[in-house]
Enzyme design. Structure first.
Site, PDB file in Angstrom:
ATOM      1  N   HIS A  72       3.463   6.830  -4.689  1.00  0.00           N
ATOM      2  CA  HIS A  72       2.107   6.324  -3.591  1.00  0.00           C
ATOM      3  C   HIS A  72       1.684   7.361  -2.901  1.00  0.00           C
ATOM      4  O   HIS A  72       2.057   7.811  -2.216  1.00  0.00           O
ATOM      5  CB  HIS A  72       2.959   5.473  -2.712  1.00  0.00           C
ATOM      6  CG  HIS A  72       2.125   4.913  -1.696  1.00  0.00           C
ATOM      7  ND1 HIS A  72       1.116   4.098  -1.910  1.00  0.00           N
ATOM      8  CD2 HIS A  72       1.995   4.983  -0.121  1.00  0.00           C
ATOM      9  CE1 HIS A  72       0.439   3.607  -0.829  1.00  0.00           C
ATOM     10  NE2 HIS A  72       1.158   4.286   0.093  1.00  0.00           N
ATOM     11  N   ASP A  74      -1.298   8.262  -0.644  1.00  0.00           N
ATOM     12  CA  ASP A  74      -2.384   7.616   0.275  1.00  0.00           C
ATOM     13  C   ASP A  74      -3.605   8.608   0.178  1.00  0.00           C
ATOM     14  O   ASP A  74      -3.694   9.873  -0.029  1.00  0.00           O
ATOM     15  CB  ASP A  74      -1.683   8.017   1.814  1.00  0.00           C
ATOM     16  CG  ASP A  74      -0.623   6.974   1.875  1.00  0.00           C
ATOM     17  OD1 ASP A  74      -0.906   5.722   1.768  1.00  0.00           O
ATOM     18  OD2 ASP A  74       0.553   7.551   2.282  1.00  0.00           O
ATOM     19  N   ASP A 196       2.205  -0.879   0.386  1.00  0.00           N
ATOM     20  CA  ASP A 196       2.225  -0.218   1.705  1.00  0.00           C
ATOM     21  C   ASP A 196       1.466  -0.850   2.651  1.00  0.00           C
ATOM     22  O   ASP A 196       1.512  -0.653   3.914  1.00  0.00           O
ATOM     23  CB  ASP A 196       1.791   1.405   1.498  1.00  0.00           C
ATOM     24  CG  ASP A 196       2.106   1.967   2.721  1.00  0.00           C
ATOM     25  OD1 ASP A 196       3.305   1.520   3.298  1.00  0.00           O
ATOM     26  OD2 ASP A 196       1.676   3.205   2.843  1.00  0.00           O
ATOM     27  N   HIS A 446      -5.630   1.953   3.243  1.00  0.00           N
ATOM     28  CA  HIS A 446      -4.849   0.926   4.281  1.00  0.00           C
ATOM     29  C   HIS A 446      -4.370   2.329   5.599  1.00  0.00           C
ATOM     30  O   HIS A 446      -3.663   1.722   6.392  1.00  0.00           O
ATOM     31  CB  HIS A 446      -3.633   0.467   3.924  1.00  0.00           C
ATOM     32  CG  HIS A 446      -2.542   1.236   2.785  1.00  0.00           C
ATOM     33  ND1 HIS A 446      -2.748   1.559   1.558  1.00  0.00           N
ATOM     34  CD2 HIS A 446      -1.750   2.099   3.276  1.00  0.00           C
ATOM     35  CE1 HIS A 446      -1.941   2.553   1.176  1.00  0.00           C
ATOM     36  NE2 HIS A 446      -1.228   2.859   2.308  1.00  0.00           N
TER      37      HIS A 446
END
Length: 1048
Positions: A72, A74, A196, A446
């Site tokens: 994951h 970001d 997430d 996000h």
């Protein structure tokens, strides 16, 4: 009410004798099927659906554990996007995405059984362009074999609470187009993967369903909700993403992952983890294979009991993992071998490398019936005192910059289409919308628009937006010069929000160009800072336009800042040019604001501002708003509006939890008033009436009514919020009324449909609420309202904010927050906003209307607020665009008539010809509007007469009552569009397919691969249902980067 009492059910297959509340799969076979369970039923039993051929074999009589290797990444959080990609500042966080992808590709080549999924195309596309041809071919083969699978496919994994739906579509389009162009159909994602984001919106599910995703997997849901789901084996169900779209158009199978998105405890084998690797040599003193296998078997059995099939999924990865992919894969190889070896001893567990899509395929084959969810997953909490509702408002200035940039990007796209190649290359240089498009896509991440990144990262997000505006401004200049026939020095006053624009303040004469990105004509109040003088304003036809010069009060008594105000009319998808000239010989008649001290307020029997539609009354003693009257509808509502602040919790005996960038936790239920009275100044001119309220040194507001305006405008200014006493503050604007609302209020979902909220309640489980304020906050993207049986009070916002109704007849919106503590969610930094804090300025638009008529008003006003006319200034004069050019003061989008053809001439489809947009799709006409708030996004393209829809009043015979793509009886109106017309009607290359759009015999051309859509639009002339969002399709931006060349 318990969750089972609320459940309805839908069948994936079978159910021939189901009750009426159950839905049979056969009944759901519409031409367009946005839910994978029904689409795949068309395949023969045992066959593999398209895109699922590469899935691994499973064992039907075992519990199959699907191991999903993933990272994951970001797109900005503790470090900037570039720092994450290149692996810079590993002292902040060890993360280097380029090395992750290098390592994963190498590890996948080492063993054909290994699989990996990837999400963030913002990173992958950058990495891809740095690779050699040989490496790219290796990656293409891995994708073709299904061993490297893309999930989600957007530029980022977008937030769902603070994002506007059009921006979501844009960022998804950008990522999916890259996958299509790079890998063809092999790169098409089949599942959405939002592991997430901090809560999940119903509109997001609707968007994904209509984009054609087969399933949706979530990581974070409320801790109580998740516990109850696990106990009841309801971790997977069908999510109905819309109440206005006919099922199954917005239905989407949705699964909740068991461990958010992290690996199970003791099974993390990344270089960032500390768990012991698998040691299978029994001679080693570190031997642990048997204990790990026993632990895994118990873990898999326990997890499998939470789900309804003999399949379960384990995520093997986490944030920025797999930089040394060999660590992960080598241990997973051993785990799979050791666990599967236990089958010889009677074990019922089978482990395999898999992907979410392959897991989904196995669920489909189980042929089960799933319950239907109709609400959303807000608010999200991961503990009794831990509600993630603060980020709805965090960093309000960045949220506003993002919303303004969204509008500017749509204007850029439209003008590029209208002006053709001359927009990209013209007298002002090379213009391009792409940098702003990419920056806007990044902002949907996000941790970006949410305001939950570190300060240095938030600054970098703002930098990307600002740099994206530059080439877009060049493109706008080229386009406006081309369309207006005149070259000028176009000026984009970016500081109008603080009343600064040197051109309008210093020039004796100038022009104001307003471009309207909406598909309908709008009237817009122009407000520009000027010098102290009188002015003459002319419209495009040379007629004099009434104007006023309004003084903006200043903190300095002797300083006043005049602003010119006049009303402008702008055609749909067009622009108008207004001329402004200073009248030097006339003494300026500028009404100064009347400061009304508290000592003399008692002399005012009535303190009010009004126009022909609205009257707002204020308390002479306090200066607060007390009453709104809708004169047109004869409605009167007492409304007390003022500002309050919640003290931010620093932790207490019940919980250590503090308020932070993510978490909202006030120290008490009742907020403190910013002030008990306001210093007020009254301004009245023929065009506008204003009451200026000053509540404190850091909080003020202007309550404003323009002539002809049917809503009250509240322009608030808050900040820098003082925190010198060591106490964070969360500032709200609250409206108190006597409306009997019974605990109900309503908020929008990503700017589209409306959801009903109820205080202290969740529709799907019995709520045990420990935080009565934060636990009742919901995201507000464009509007929130309360109502009784007769009246509705709606408040519209100019950016995403948190809002609630904590008492009957009360409504509040959080406008700003500044905090002194970190909330323990990894940021390790308080939300102080540049040390001394920032000033935020914004608007709330207040509508009072009858309940049955309010929707038409607030829907159209929300559209206009998001896509307000773009104001561009230029000095008077200028050279002709070319010697034969004719200067134009006004251009209406799509009004040019072109010749050609016999009998009925080729023409452009214009506004008002259809009650809904009709777009030719190969063998069918379908109501697919190419554009969101502005369905007239690019220039109309002339359509050959034989392929045009009928003229108004000449509807096709036996027109179905349902939209064509939902009506199985709909038959083609004409043969397939001939490819001979493509060169003249289409972009230079075929329009890429919006991934996930499903094919069927009637709407096969929705793929967009071999067909060019012509542009059309509609005029909204009739009220629509209350819960329906903006009336335009989701797929307009699929074509936004490929513009037709249109000559004028």
């Amino acid at each position: 009410m318990g969750r089972r009492a609320q459940a309805s059910w839908v069948c994936a297959g079978g159910c021939q004798d189901a009750a009426e509340s159950w839905m049979n799969s056969r009944a759901l076979r519409a031409p367009l099927l946005p839910v994978f369970l029904f689409l795949l039923l068309l395949a023969a039993p045992g066959a593999r659906a398209a895109g699922y051929e590469t899935c691994p074999r499973v064992k039907p009589n075992k519990l199959n554990v699907h191991l999903v290797a993933h990272t994951h990444d970001d797109v900005g959080w503790l470090k900037t996007v570039d720092q994450y990609f290149y692996g810079i500042h590993n002292d902040i966080q060890h993360a280097g995405v380029q090395y992750i992808l290098d390592s994963v590709i190498s590890a996948l080549q080492a063993d054909p059984n290994r699989r990996f999924i990837y999400v963030e195309i913002a990173f992958f596309s950058r990495w891809w362009h740095q690779q050699t041809n040989a490496t790219q071919e290796v990656v293409r083969n891995l994708v073709r074999q299904g061993r490297l699978e893309f999930v989600n496919g957007g530029w980022v994994m977008n937030d769902e609470a603070t994002t506007y739906y059009g921006a979501i579509v844009d960022q998804m389009t950008l990522g999916l187009r890259f996958l299509k162009d790079t890998f063809g159909n092999d790169g098409r994602p089949h599942v959405a993967w939002h592991i997430d984001p901090f809560g999940h919106s119903r509109e997001q599910a609707s968007l994904f369903a209509q984009m054609g995703f087969d399933g949706f997997f979530l990581g974070r849901i409320d801790y109580e909700d998740k516990q109850i789901r696990a106990e009841r084996r309801e971790m997977e169900q069908m999510w109905r993403g819309s109440t206005s779209l006919k099922p199954p158009t917005a239905d989407l199978f949705t699964g909740i992952l068991p461990n958010n998105y992290n690996p199970p405890e003791k099974l993390c084998w990344d270089m960032l983890c500390t768990d012991s690797p698998v040691v299978e040599d029994p001679r080693s003193p570190e031997y642990n294979a048997k204990s790990l296998v026993d632990y895994f078997l118990k873990l898999a059995t326990s997890q499998g009991q939470q789900y309804r099939t003999n399949h379960t999924m384990m995520t093997m990865g986490s944030d920025f993992q797999y930089e040394n992919a060999n660590l992960w894969f080598k241990n997973l190889d051993k785990l799979i071998q050791l666990v599967n070896a236990q089958q010889a001893n009677g074990s019922g567990i089978h482990v395999l490398y898999s992907t979410p899509a392959c897991y989904l395929w196995e669920l489909h084959k189980a042929n089960l019936t799933w319950s239907v969810k109709k609400d959303d997953f807000f608010p999200y909490a991961d503990g009794p005192h831990m509600f993630w509702t603060g980020f709805y408002t965090s960093r309000p200035a960045l949220k506003r910059f993002e919303r303004l940039s969204y509008k500017f990007l749509q204007v850029c796209n439209q003008l590029e289409a209208l002006a053709g190649p001359a927009a990209s290359q013209g007298p002002y240089g090379s213009g391009n919308c792409a940098p702003l498009n990419e920056a806007m896509a990044v902002l949907q991440h996000h941790d970006a628009v949410t305001g939950t990144a570190r300060q240095l990262v938030a600054d970098d997000y703002a930098r990307q937006l600002s740099e994206g505006w530059g080439p877009s401004e060049v493109l706008l200049s080229n386009a406006l010069a081309r369309l207006s026939g005149s070259k000028k020095t176009f000026t984009f006053c970016r500081d109008l929000n603080i009343s600064i624009c040197p051109l309008s303040q210093k020039s004796a004469s100038f022009q104001v160009i307003l471009y309207n990105p909406l598909g309908r004509k709008v009237d817009h109040m122009v407000r520009l800072p000027v010098s102290k003088s009188s002015f003459h304003v002319k419209d495009p036809s040379g007629q004099t336009v009434p104007n006023s010069v309004v003084v903006v009060p200043s903190a300095e008594p002797q300083e006043h800042y005049p602003e010119l105000v006049f009303s402008a009319s702008v055609p749909a998808l067009g622009f108008s040019i207004y001329s402004v000239t200073k009248i030097s010989h006339r003494k300026p008649l500028i009404p100064l604001p009347n400061s009304i001290s508290r000592k003399f307020r008692s002399r005012f029997r009535v303190l009010a501002i009004e126009n022909e539609y609205i009257r707002a009354t204020f308390n002479p003693d306090t200066g607060f708003l007390t009453e709104i009257r809708n004169k047109d509808k004869n409605l009167l509502l007492p409304v007390n509006q003022s500002f309050f602040w919640y003290g931010a919790s620093s932790g207490d005996l019940e919980s250590w939890q503090t308020s932070g960038a993510y978490i909202f936790r006030p120290e008490g239920r009742k907020p403190y008033p910013v002030s008990h009275y306001a210093q007020i100044r009254l301004v009245k001119t023929p065009l506008v009436q204003e009451l200026h309220q000053n509540f404190s040194a850091w909080c003020s507001q202007v309550v404003r009514l323009y002539q002809g305006q049917r809503h009250l405008e509240l322009e608030w200014t808050v900040g820098p919020i003082p925190v010198g006493e060591g106490w964070g503050k969360e500032v709200i604007s609250r409206f108190d009324t006597p409306l009997k609302t019974n605990g109900l209020f309503y908020t929008d979902s990503n700017g589209r449909e409306i959801l009903q909220r109820k205080r202290d309640y969740r529709p799907t489980w019995e709520l045990d609420l420990w935080e009565p304020v934060a636990g009742n906050y919901y995201p507000v993207n464009t509007r929130i309202y309360i109502k009784d049986r007769n009246m509705q009070l709606t408040v519209l916002t100019d950016r995403s904010q948190g809002g609630s109704s904590l008492g009957n007849g009360s409504l509040e919106l959080m406008v700003h927050r500044r905090l002194v503590k970190d909330d323990g969610r990894g940021l390790q930094e308080p939300l102080t906003e540049k040390g001394s804090g920032l000033v935020a300025r914004g608007r709330h638009l207040v509508l009072l209307d009858r309940v049955g008529e309010a929707a038409a008003g607030h829907r159209l006003l929300a559209e206009k607020e998001v896509l307000a006319p773009q104001v561009v200034l230029a000095p008077d004069g200028g050279a002709l665009y070319h010697p034969q050019a004719t200067p134009r003061m006004q251009v209406r989008g799509g009004t040019q008539v072109r010749g050609g053809g016999k009998g009925r001439k080729d023409r452009n489809i214009t506004c008002g010809e259809w009650s809904r947009v009709q777009v030719f799709l190969g063998k069918a006409w379908s109501p697919l509007a190419l554009g969101r708030l502005s369905p007239c996004r690019p220039a109309p393209i002339p359509v050959p007469a034989q392929y045009q829809p009928p003229l108004p009043g000449r509807e096709p015979p036996h027109a179905p009552s349902l939209p064509p793509h939902l009506d199985p009886t709909w038959t083609p109106l004409s043969p397939a569009f001939p490819t001979a017309h493509l060169p003249s009607l289409c972009p230079s290359k075929p329009v890429p397919r919006l991934h996930g759009l499903r094919s069927s015999p009637t709407v096969s051309s929705l793929g967009l691969d071999h067909f060019c859509l012509f542009w059309a639009w509609i005029c909204m002339a009739t009220p629509l249902p209350e819960n329906l969002g903006p009336p335009h399709s989701l797929f307009g931006s699929a074509l936004s980067l490929h513009k037709p060349e249109v000559s004028f």
